[in-house]
Each structure stands twice: as structure tokens, then as C-alpha cells.
Scaffold this motif. Structure first.
Motif, mmCIF file in Angstrom:
data_model
loop_
_atom_site.group_PDB
_atom_site.id
_atom_site.type_symbol
_atom_site.label_atom_id
_atom_site.label_comp_id
_atom_site.label_asym_id
_atom_site.label_seq_id
_atom_site.Cartn_x
_atom_site.Cartn_y
_atom_site.Cartn_z
ATOM 1 N N THR A 62 0.773 -1.117 0.038
ATOM 2 C CA THR A 62 0.001 -0.123 0.199
ATOM 3 C C THR A 62 0.678 1.378 0.051
ATOM 4 O OG1 THR A 62 -0.182 0.141 2.454
ATOM 5 C CG2 THR A 62 -1.725 -1.455 1.386
ATOM 6 N N ARG A 63 0.326 2.349 -0.524
ATOM 7 C CA ARG A 63 1.092 3.716 -0.394
ATOM 8 C C ARG A 63 1.411 3.886 0.893
ATOM 9 N NH1 ARG A 63 1.065 7.031 -4.748
ATOM 10 N NH2 ARG A 63 0.889 8.834 -3.474
ATOM 11 N N ASP A 64 0.448 3.815 1.998
ATOM 12 C CA ASP A 64 0.607 4.159 3.126
ATOM 13 C C ASP A 64 1.812 3.428 3.942
ATOM 14 O OD1 ASP A 64 -1.630 5.974 3.234
ATOM 15 O OD2 ASP A 64 -2.998 4.592 4.246
ATOM 16 N N GLU A 65 2.007 2.205 3.572
ATOM 17 C CA GLU A 65 3.053 1.305 4.142
ATOM 18 C C GLU A 65 4.302 1.788 3.541
ATOM 19 O OE1 GLU A 65 4.649 -3.210 4.235
ATOM 20 O OE2 GLU A 65 2.570 -2.900 3.520
ATOM 21 N N LEU A 66 4.358 2.275 2.131
ATOM 22 C CA LEU A 66 5.688 2.629 1.535
ATOM 23 C C LEU A 66 6.033 4.150 2.264
ATOM 24 C CD1 LEU A 66 5.072 1.844 -2.141
ATOM 25 C CD2 LEU A 66 7.084 0.873 -0.833
ATOM 26 N N VAL A 106 -1.953 -0.842 -8.355
ATOM 27 C CA VAL A 106 -3.141 -1.538 -8.000
ATOM 28 C C VAL A 106 -4.275 -0.225 -7.575
ATOM 29 C CG1 VAL A 106 -3.974 -3.359 -6.638
ATOM 30 C CG2 VAL A 106 -1.839 -3.516 -7.331
ATOM 31 N N ARG A 107 -5.003 -0.086 -8.428
ATOM 32 C CA ARG A 107 -5.919 1.158 -8.138
ATOM 33 C C ARG A 107 -6.461 1.180 -6.870
ATOM 34 N NH1 ARG A 107 -11.309 2.605 -9.297
ATOM 35 N NH2 ARG A 107 -11.638 4.531 -10.079
ATOM 36 N N LYS A 108 -6.304 2.383 -6.142
ATOM 37 C CA LYS A 108 -6.885 2.638 -4.694
ATOM 38 C C LYS A 108 -6.250 1.725 -3.436
ATOM 39 C CE LYS A 108 -11.558 4.267 -6.129
ATOM 40 N NZ LYS A 108 -12.807 4.159 -5.846
ATOM 41 N N THR A 109 -5.130 1.310 -3.911
ATOM 42 C CA THR A 109 -4.319 0.278 -3.158
ATOM 43 C C THR A 109 -2.850 0.497 -2.862
ATOM 44 O OG1 THR A 109 -6.016 -1.501 -3.465
ATOM 45 C CG2 THR A 109 -3.991 -2.130 -2.144
ATOM 46 N N GLY A 110 -2.185 0.293 -4.071
ATOM 47 C CA GLY A 110 -0.876 0.787 -3.787
ATOM 48 C C GLY A 110 0.023 0.276 -5.097
ATOM 49 N N TYR A 111 1.011 -0.428 -4.995
ATOM 50 C CA TYR A 111 1.988 -0.779 -5.991
ATOM 51 C C TYR A 111 2.409 -2.207 -5.849
ATOM 52 C CZ TYR A 111 2.223 4.149 -6.773
ATOM 53 O OH TYR A 111 1.626 5.350 -6.875
ATOM 54 N N ARG A 112 2.725 -3.059 -7.002
ATOM 55 C CA ARG A 112 3.317 -4.307 -6.857
ATOM 56 C C ARG A 112 4.380 -4.590 -7.849
ATOM 57 N NH1 ARG A 112 -1.052 -8.482 -7.146
ATOM 58 N NH2 ARG A 112 -1.638 -7.693 -8.879
ATOM 59 N N LEU A 113 5.304 -5.296 -7.143
ATOM 60 C CA LEU A 113 6.676 -5.456 -8.512
ATOM 61 C C LEU A 113 6.011 -6.696 -9.236
ATOM 62 C CD1 LEU A 113 9.565 -4.469 -8.941
ATOM 63 C CD2 LEU A 113 10.348 -6.063 -7.373
ATOM 64 N N LEU A 114 6.286 -6.532 -10.531
ATOM 65 C CA LEU A 114 6.016 -7.782 -11.577
ATOM 66 C C LEU A 114 7.189 -8.754 -11.992
ATOM 67 C CD1 LEU A 114 3.534 -5.775 -13.888
ATOM 68 C CD2 LEU A 114 2.940 -7.087 -11.837
ATOM 69 N N LEU A 115 8.152 -8.196 -11.638
ATOM 70 C CA LEU A 115 9.404 -9.322 -11.929
ATOM 71 C C LEU A 115 10.138 -9.689 -10.421
ATOM 72 C CD1 LEU A 115 11.251 -7.255 -14.651
ATOM 73 C CD2 LEU A 115 9.941 -9.074 -14.799
ATOM 74 N N PRO A 116 10.341 -11.017 -10.467
ATOM 75 C CA PRO A 116 10.999 -11.549 -9.143
ATOM 76 C C PRO A 116 12.441 -11.105 -8.910
ATOM 77 C CG PRO A 116 10.975 -13.223 -10.933
ATOM 78 C CD PRO A 116 10.336 -11.964 -11.703
ATOM 79 N N PRO A 117 12.555 -10.699 -7.805
ATOM 80 C CA PRO A 117 13.876 -10.185 -7.549
ATOM 81 C C PRO A 117 14.923 -11.473 -7.226
ATOM 82 C CG PRO A 117 12.565 -10.058 -5.640
ATOM 83 C CD PRO A 117 11.641 -10.364 -6.700
ATOM 84 N N ILE A 118 16.172 -11.284 -7.682
ATOM 85 C CA ILE A 118 17.201 -12.414 -7.359
ATOM 86 C C ILE A 118 18.134 -11.649 -6.530
ATOM 87 C CG2 ILE A 118 18.841 -14.231 -8.288
ATOM 88 C CD1 ILE A 118 16.914 -14.133 -10.811
#
Length: 715
Positions: A62-66, A106-118
Motif C-alpha cells: 500500500t501507499r501508506d506502508e511505503l 493497483v487502483r486505490k491500493t498501492g503498487y506491486r513489483l511484477l518481476l521476481p527479485p534475485i
């Protein structure tokens, strides 16, 4: 063990290294020696955001968490900074972006990373060993602390109980608002006397000039008394230390001259002390009563700045404390701290950006406290000189805040409409004027047999302003605060079929169509939220690009006749900015408020701070002629050029006129008379030839009242 949030990791062929805040892209070639990395440095906060998204992959954050994790919960700064960080990360990660992108909103929620981090590997055994040692150390330390705590447990319990009781008392104290004035008109800039007995404020009554009024703060039933004559205008005053006199800026209606004036209340004697530039001049008195500090721009070629006048001598002249010439800022407000150490300053860097500084009066050293505010409306200090109380207007909404001068922490008072707070007491009280301003767009039909009036174009509870019409696109572009931010929207000529074109969550302003209707030029804050840049929105692909410029501030943009360049006023004068990112070219040293291309070589423009309408030959810029005299044309920003003439606004006493200047006869005709302040001085006007209609920005006479606020954050 190294914190995983600080470990280097890869997203596809992009490597992120938090140790030096860099990202690098592995470029693959046919030969081994062609495999090279291009390293790019980013701001630390951008890397922190990306690292946290990677840590939480594949969850939605969520935006608040970031904001809580990256900006330590500072919502005021973090809200806009996070949007800026996501935008920059998407730009930098674009070479390896998949079809859906790298960072998903993610509308009205926040953001998500789409590539897996290594992540880089790390030693789990070493981690376990360090964890075991940490537990042993913690246990030993805990035993020692418990032995000490047992000896003082009674004292600590009593102290904790006292603190909780005090905090509970603060939490139970509700925000209290008391209306002090309910008169028709507009009351503003309140100041309480030092003994908190008298309230002075400026007021504009319908049909009357602006004057200062005095009210018994303890007797709400008694009417206020007018202090200054109707032959001059006054709005903003400060008390002498003994509450026997007032100091303020006064402007004579007969001569137009502005002077810093002293009014002795017992005798009603007024004495001019120094020159000034406006009856709304910000003014304050030093805590020892020896100096007046005020904002003025009365000297030629100088921006608004701070002047200091000694009150110890009747022969003293004011000295300028601000930058003299070619400054990249303008000082707009000020306030002395109660301990006499600091002078708080509201400083404007561009026409859409303003921030707060404090100056150490002993050393003249300045400290910046904010970054990227829009419009500051008043500064005041808490009695302990450790915090400021200020108000801002952001996207048409006003609110109040506290600002800790040591930590720069901003906390919202959540008092909608607050403007120009002052006279903060130890009991948590202050006075301010409540201010609600809403811009609307209205149209006026030309050529009707029955005389018409101004009709709203959009019916809405938010602000719409700065319209511009394109005959090619057949759309009106304008700025709207519909989303809570000033964004660019368009509609048809009837205010219908609305479309939002930008989602910058910033402060866009002054959109203008290109001649072919395919692009829109506008200004918005720069990357530092300090100055502004000229941006181009290409409607064919919805891309937004900034034009090349080394200037800090740019005026309202206008297009050249061919649509290949944008003209705007800068510190050097009328400047031409090119779409192909060539270096800009200064056309003329004259300033420009609003301009319209009349042909490939002719530009018609109004000038900042000077009346009259002018025309310049772009190929021979030394050839400048005046089209409409300074006496007839006082529109500033509110005018539009058509094929046959110019429509413009003018003021006449306590009313405004909508006028038409016919180019062939060079005669001015008044078309409509409206009440004073109906048409915004900061708005714009556009013409729709298909409907023979003008569209303009409306600004009704604002209602302001003086409010007494009691708030727990002020204690």
C-alpha cells in the motif's frame, strides 16, 4: 548479517545496488567483450522504494506502508514524493519492461513489483551465529536493567501515570472554532493585541474600499470600529509592543502612492514612515520593538523582498535584506520569532511553487524547512519559538499546519479553509481568516438580440479554470481539481464529454493548444518541486515531455504560428523554446504575461506589471508597437485575440467590464458589466468561433470571516 533490504538484487538483466544507489543494465552482445554494464545513479529514496517492493514481492504494498517505511510516516512530503519516485523508477526500468510494465499500480491500493527479485547470496551460518550472540548479549543486558529498574520502580510508575494523564487530557481537548466576525464582505489578516484585548483586521465591504477595523476581542456583542479613512486602502496591520499604535501599508486612492504608516490609536494620528508597493504588504515588528520588517517591490527592477526599518529614529530609511537583482526567488511573507533569533520567510521560486525558510538574524544564515509547497498563506510562531504555524492553498484547498524548525516535521491541523493564522498563545489559541475560493468557467454568448449574462459552463463543487479552445480539436482544455489535484482536462464546447488528460498528482497550470490541436503546452513543477518547467502533452501518444531550458521559472506558455515552438516569459524576457530540444532563444528583453500569435512574424502580448496591449515583430524584435493604450487596457491575463479584434476584462471602480476592441476601427466597446471580482485576475479567456461565444474564469467575491481556533497541537 546484512539487512536483506540493503542487499543487491537483480530484476531480469537489471542489477540494483543499494550500497551506491545505482542500477545497471547488462547489454548482451555476440562476443564476450561486448557484455557491458551501464550504471545509473538514482536518488536514495527511489532505491529504497524499489528495494521495499522487491522485499515484499509478489505482494501488493500500500501507499501508506511505503510512506511509513521510506518517509517515516511523513504523509505531507511522502504522498507526492512517492508518486514522483514511482514515475522515475518506471522511466529508468523501461529498457527491460515487459508489456505490462515492471511496477504495477493497483487502483486505490498501492503498487506491486511484477518481476521476481534475485538477491545476492549471504551466509546463513554466519547469520545464525550472530543471532545467537545477540540473544546472549540481550539476556545479560536485560538482567542488569531489571536490577536497576527494581530500585526506582515507584518513581517510574508515577512519572508514566502523570504523562498518560496529560496526554489523555490533550486527546480529550477537541478542536474548538469560534466565529468572531459575521459582517457582510470580506474580513482578513487578523492580529490580536499583546494583551489579547483587541482584534485588528482588514475588511472589504460591498461598495466600499478596504479599511482597518478594531474590535473588542472580549465583547462579541460590540460592533467593530473603522480605523482608517475611505480615501485610502489598508488591509494588514501589526501592533506596537505597548498596543498603543498600529503599523501597516496604506495606499492613497488619489495618488496611488503606498506608504508604511504608523497610526496612534489615542489621537488617531497617522504618520508616513517609508515607501511600499501594496496595501496587502506583509509586515511584522521585532520582539524588542526596534525594527519593522515588511515585504515590498517599490524599487524599480526589484522583485518583492524584505525591507527593515529602524523605529529608533524618525529620519531612518528602510534597508533591503533580500536579493537585489536577477534573483531566482521573490519573498512574499515574514514573521519574527518571539525570542528574536529568527525571521521566518515565505519565498516563491516560481508562479506555482513556494517554500519556508528561517533566517538567523545574528549571522544572516538561512535554513530551508520545506520543499515543494504551492501557495503559503500566512506565517506565525508558537510562543516557545520552536515551531511555525502556517497555512497553504493546494489545488484550491486551504488548510493549516505546524512546522517544527528543528526536525522540519509538518503536522496538519485539519482545519479546512485556514488562511493567515496569527497571535498563537500558550493556551493553544490563534486567530485566522477562513477562506474558501472556487474558480468556475462561464460563457458569454456574443451577438444575441437579447442581452445575456455569464452562464456557468460546468456545474461542479470543484474548481475549473484557465480555459483554452482549439477549433481543430473542437475541445476546451482547462485545469480542474476534480481529483484533488490540479490536472488537465478537456470538454466539448458545452462543458460535456469530459476527459482527464494528465494524472501527475501535481500542480499543472495554464494549458494552451497547439495551432493544429495535436499538442497541449502547460507548466508544472520541476523535479525538485522548486521551480517550474514547460511540458508538452502529445495527444497522439499521450506522452509528456519537458522542453529544454536552463531557466528556473517560466511564465504562461503560448505557441508560435507554425506550432514548432513555445513562447514564454523568463528572467531574460520573451523566450522561444523549441520542440526539437534545441537551446532556447531570447526574443526580447520585454516581459510577457499572455501572448497570442497573430501571424508567422507577429506576436500580440500583454506585459507583466504594465498596462496596455502590445505587438512585436518576431523577426525584428526591436519593432514593438502598442495596440491598445495603457488607460484602456488593464486586463493583464484575462483577454483573447480573435481574427477581428480583442476581447478583454477591465475594472471600473467597484465593477468589472467585458470589452471588445475592434482592430479595423480601433474602438473599444463595453459588452457586459459585472460586480467587482467576478472575473479572476489569474484566469484566462478563450473564444469559440463556431458558437460566437467567450469562455472565461469566474471568481466570485470571496466571503472571509475571522475565526478563533483552539487546538491541541498548538499547546
Amino acid at each position: 548479517m546484512k539487512d536483506k533490504n540493503k542487499l543487491s538484487f537483480c530484476l531480469g538483466r537489471c542489477r540494483i545496488d543499494p550500497s551506491d544507489n545505482s542500477i545497471s543494465f547488462q547489454t548482451l552482445g555476440d562476443e564476450p567483450h561486448q557484455n557491458e554494464s551501464a550504471k545509473i545513479s538514482l536518488q536514495p529514496k527511489f532505491i529504497e522504494v524499489l528495494s521495499y517492493l522487491a522485499l515484499r514481492y509478489p505482494e501488493v504494498v500500500t501507499r501508506d506502508e511505503l510512506i511509513d517505511k521510506v518517509w517515516e510516516g511523513n504523509v505531507y512530503v511522502g504522498t507526492k514524493a512517492l508518486t514522483n519516485a514511482i514515475w522515475h523508477l518506471r522511466q529508468q526500468l523501461s529498457p527491460f519492461a515487459q508489456e505490462s510494465g515492471v511496477i504495477e499500480t493497483v487502483r486505490k491500493t498501492g503498487y506491486r513489483l511484477l518481476l521476481p527479485p534475485i538477491y545476492d547470496t549471504f551466509d546463513d551460518g554466519e547469520e545464525q551465529r550472530q543471532t545467537t550472540e545477540a540473544k546472549l548479549q540481550h539476556a545479560t543486558k536485560r538482567m542488569r536493567v531489571m536490577a536497576i529498574v527494581m530500585g526506582v520502580i515507584t518513581f517510574i510508575c508515577a512519572l508514566v501515570m502523570g504523562v498518560h494523564l496529560y496526554q489523555d487530557k490533550l486527546r480529550m481537548m477537541d478542536t474548538q472554532l469560534t466565529v468572531l466576525t459575521r459582517d457582510p464582505g470580506s474580513e482578513r489578516y487578523p492580529q490580536l493585541s499583546h494583551d489579547r484585548r483587541w482584534l485588528v483586521y482588514g475588511a472589504s465591504r460591498p461598495g466600499l474600499t478596504s479599511s482597518l477595523y478594531l474590535k473588542d476581542f472580549k465583547r462579541a456583542d460590540l460592533p467593530a470600529r473603522q480605523l482608517t479613512p475611505s480615501s485610502s486602502s489598508e488591509l494588514r496591520a501589526v501592533w506596537s509592543l505597548d498596543d498603543t499604535a498600529l503599523f501597516f501599508a496604506s495606499r492613497s486612492h488619489a495618488t496611488g502612492k503606498c506608504t508604511i504608516t504608523q497610526l496612534t490609536l489615542a489621537t488617531n494620528e497617522m504618520r508616513a514612515l517609508a515607501p511600499c508597493s501594496s496595501d496587502m504588504t506583509a509586515i511584522d515588528i521585532s520582539p524588542d520593538g526596534q525594527y519593522l520588517a515588511y515585504i515590498s517591490a517599490h524599487e524599480s527592477e526589484k522583485m518583492g523582498g524584505i525591507y527593515r526599518l529602524s523605529l529608533k529614529s524618525t529620519e531612518a530609511t528602510a534597508e533591503r535584506l533580500s536579493c537585489d537583482t536577477r534573483c531566482n526567488y521573490e519573498d512574499r511573507d515574514l514573521a519574527y520569532s518571539p525570542d528574536g533569533r529568527w525571521l521566518a520567510i515565505a519565498r516563491r521560486f516560481s508562479n506555482i511553487s513556494e517554500d519556508i525558510f528561517i533566517r538567523d538574524l545574528a549571522s544572516a544564515h538561512e535554513k530551508r524547512l520545506t520543499q515543494g509547497l504551492e501557495d503559503i498563506r500566512g506565517l506565525s510562531w508558537t510562543p516557545d519559538s520552536q515551531a511555525l504555524v502556517f497555512a497553504t492553498e493546494d489545488s484550491g484547498s486551504s488548510n493549516g499546519f505546524t512546522l517544527d524548525i528543528n526536525t522540519a516535521q509538518i503536522r496538519s491541523l485539519d482545519v479546512e479553509g485556514m488562511s493567515y493564522p496569527s497571535s498563537v498563545s500558550a493556551e493553544g489559541e490563534l486567530v485566522y481568516h477562513q477562506y474558501h475560493r472556487q474558480f468556475q468557467m462561464a460563457y458569454f454568448s456574443l451577438g444575441d438580440k437579447v442581452p445575456g449574462s455569464l452562464f456557468p459552463l460546468l456545474y461542479s463543487g470543484v474548481s475549473h479554470r484557465n480555459p483554452d479552445y482549439s477549433p481543430e480539436a473542437k475541445r476546451i482544455v482547462f485545469v480542474s481539481s476534480e481529483t484533488g489535484y490540479n490536472e488537465i482536462w478537456t470538454s466539448d464546447i458545452n462543458g460535456q464529454k469530459l476527459e482527464q488528460l494528465t494524472q501527475l498528482k501535481s500542480r499543472v497550470a495554464y494549458p494552451r493548444w497547439s495551432p493544429d490541436g495535436s499538442r497541449i503546452a502547460f507548466i508544472a513543477p520541476d523535479d525538485r518541486n522548486e521551480g517550474n518547467r514547460i511540458f508538452i502533452l502529445d495527444l497522439t501518444n499521450k506522452n509528456i515531455t519537458a522542453l529544454a531550458s536552463s531557466y528556473h521559472n517560466h511564465g504562461r506558455p503560448s505557441w508560435n504560428w507554425q506550432g514548432t515552438a513555445v513562447l514564454a516569459s523568463t528572467a531574460d524576457g520573451i523566450t522561444e523554446f523549441y520542440l526539437d530540444n534545441r537551446a532556447p532563444r531570447v526574443i526580447s528583453s520585454l516581459s510577457m504575461a499572455v501572448g497570442f500569435a497573430k501571424s508567422a512574424t507577429e506576436l500580440v502580448f500583454s506585459r507583466d506589471g504594465e498596462n496596455g496591449l502590445w505587438q512585436i515583430n518576431l523577426t525584428q524584435p526591436e519593432h514593438v508597437e502598442q495596440l491598445i493604450s495603457t488607460d484602456a487596457f488593464r486586463a493583464g491575463n484575462n483577454w483573447v485575440l480573435t481574427a477581428s479584434g480583442v476581447y478583454f476584462k477591465s475594472s471600473n471602480g467597484h465593477e468589472q467590464l467585458l470589452n471588445y476592441w475592434e482592430a479595423s476601427s480601433q474602438q473599444v466597446t463595453s459588452l457586459l458589466r459585472v460586480p467587482r471580482s467576478s472575473l479572476s485576475g489569474f484566469g484566462s479567456m478563450t473564444y469559440i468561433p463556431e458558437a460566437n461565444r467567450l469562455v472565461m474564469t469566474l471568481d466570485g467575491f470571496p466571503q472571509r470571516d475571522i475565526i478563533l481556533l483552539k487546538h491541541k497541537l498548538l499547546k
